[in-house]
Structures are given as C-alpha cells and as structure tokens.
Design a protein around this motif. Structure first.
Motif, short mmCIF file in Angstrom:
data_model
loop_
_atom_site.label_atom_id
_atom_site.label_comp_id
_atom_site.label_asym_id
_atom_site.label_seq_id
_atom_site.Cartn_x
_atom_site.Cartn_y
_atom_site.Cartn_z
N LEU A 130 0.83 -1.21 0.00
CA LEU A 130 0.00 0.00 0.00
C LEU A 130 0.86 1.26 0.00
CD1 LEU A 130 -2.81 -0.94 2.56
CD2 LEU A 130 -2.91 -1.02 0.05
N ASP A 131 0.36 2.31 -0.66
CA ASP A 131 1.05 3.60 -0.74
C ASP A 131 0.69 4.42 0.50
OD1 ASP A 131 2.08 6.07 -1.32
OD2 ASP A 131 1.00 6.32 -3.22
N THR A 132 1.65 4.56 1.40
CA THR A 132 1.39 5.29 2.65
C THR A 132 1.56 6.79 2.50
OG1 THR A 132 3.68 4.98 3.38
CG2 THR A 132 2.05 3.34 4.11
N ASP A 134 0.12 8.65 0.13
CA ASP A 134 -1.13 9.22 -0.36
C ASP A 134 -2.28 8.68 0.50
OD1 ASP A 134 -3.59 9.62 -1.72
OD2 ASP A 134 -2.55 9.75 -3.65
N GLN A 135 -2.80 9.53 1.36
CA GLN A 135 -3.84 9.13 2.33
C GLN A 135 -5.05 8.47 1.64
OE1 GLN A 135 -3.50 10.06 5.80
NE2 GLN A 135 -5.28 8.85 6.32
N ALA A 136 -5.52 9.06 0.54
CA ALA A 136 -6.70 8.53 -0.15
C ALA A 136 -6.42 7.15 -0.75
CB ALA A 136 -7.16 9.50 -1.24
N LYS A 137 -5.27 7.01 -1.42
CA LYS A 137 -4.90 5.70 -2.00
C LYS A 137 -4.74 4.66 -0.89
CE LYS A 137 -2.51 6.98 -6.26
NZ LYS A 137 -1.21 7.02 -6.94
N PHE A 138 -4.13 5.09 0.20
CA PHE A 138 -3.93 4.16 1.31
C PHE A 138 -5.27 3.69 1.86
CE2 PHE A 138 -3.32 3.15 5.82
CZ PHE A 138 -2.36 2.15 5.71
N ASP A 140 -8.16 3.60 0.31
CA ASP A 140 -8.78 2.70 -0.67
C ASP A 140 -8.14 1.31 -0.61
OD1 ASP A 140 -10.56 4.59 -1.54
OD2 ASP A 140 -9.42 5.12 -3.35
N GLY A 141 -6.83 1.28 -0.55
CA GLY A 141 -6.11 0.00 -0.47
C GLY A 141 -6.47 -0.76 0.79
#
Length: 193
Positions: A130-132, A134-138, A140-141
């Motif tokens: 997970l991409d930590t 980017d709050q939104a991507k995190f 979603d992940g």
C-alpha cells in the motif's frame, strides 16, 4: 477503514477460537489424549492471534498515521499467518483422532488451517504494497484489504466445525489449551465505532 479491518481480523480469530465451542462429560481417554496433544499446541497460537488483533485495535483507536497502520497490520498478519501454520502442523502431528472418520477430519482441518495461513500471508503482502504517502490511496487500499479479510474469515470453516463436533469436540472443549486466551471478551471491535 481500519475499523473494518480490525473487525474482520477478529472474525478470523474467532474461527480458530471456536475449537472451545462444545462441552460434555464424555471421558474416552484416547480421544481426550488426542485432544490434549492438539490443544497444548493450539493455546500459544490462539494467544498470538489475540495479541495481533489487540495490536490492530489499539492502532485503530489511536488513529495512527498510514505508515504506522501499515507496519502494525503487516506484523499482525504475519503473526496470524504463523499461528495458523503452527496450528495446522499441530493437527497434523497429533495424527488422526481416534474416532470414525478421524483421518479425513484431521486432514481437512490441517489443510484449512494451512490455507488460512497462506491467506493471511497474502494479506501481509497486500498491506506491505500500500502507498502510505497518499492518504486517499492508502484508505482505498486498506478498504480492499478489509474486504478480502472479511472473505477469509467467512471462508469454509466446515473442516474445523467437523473437527470440533462429536467426541473430538467434546474432548477439545475440556482442554484448557483450547479455551479462549485471557479473558478477552468476544465482543468484536466492530462494536467500537
């Protein structure tokens, strides 16, 4: 998002803790001996699952940063994976329970425990990716991880239910090693919203 993940994790731990679900006065020594050999190995693993669940609940309550959530979840999933693998090995090592259909029941339960171990190892890998930053991507992940975790905890617990049924289940219920660790109540973290 994290609360969903913690709730689903709790469900997965309940799957194994269900080994203590039956009670009885049946005193067949061979079945009791078999149950003791399994339950003595299961107890430390149940504690590891409970501790992992607690660590996720704690960081959820703390509203931790994504990197901290990732680190905690990754370690918890690894711990749970290891615990399921060890329980599968304990069931295999104990051999077939001395009851009708014992070998098939034992093999099915060991296979399911190992599959759970593999599934949790997969979740660890997913969380690690997970991409930590980017709050939104995190978020979603993490939602995806929670959904998959929910599926894992719902997936076929029939082998374990069969293992805990009849004489074997009664014998296991009497063993302290198959009791839920500590006095952790069975209220799921989903009740904390």
């Amino acid at each position: 998002m994290n609360k969903k993940c913690a709730a689903a994790l709790s469900g997965g731990a309940v799957l194994v803790m269900a080994l203590s679900g039956c009670t009885s006065d049946d005193d067949d020594n061979k079945v009791d001996d078999w149950a003791k050999s399994v339950c003595d190995q299961v107890q430390p693993q149940l504690k590891k699952i409970s501790d992992a669940n607690t660590s996720i609940q704690k960081q959820t309550a703390d509203n931790s940063r994504p990197a901290d959530v990732q680190r905690t979840d990754s370690a918890a999933f690894q711990q749970i994976s290891d615990a399921y693998r060890a329980m599968g090995a304990a069931v295999e090592k104990a051999g077939a329970p001395p009851v009708e259909g014992g070998e098939a029941t034992q093999k099915a339960a060991a296979k399911e425990l190992k599959e759970s171990s593999t599934a949790y190892a997969g979740l660890k890998k997913q969380v690690d990716g997970l991409d930590t930053k980017d709050q939104a991507k995190f978020a979603d992940g993490l939602k995806g991880v929670a959904e998959e975790l929910s599926e894992i905890s719902k997936s076929g617990d029939q082998a374990l239910q069969k293992l805990q049924s009849g004489e074997v289940g009664k014998a296991m219920a009497k063993q302290p090693g198959c009791q839920k660790p500590g006095a952790t109540n069975s209220a799921s973290p989903s009740s904390k919203t």
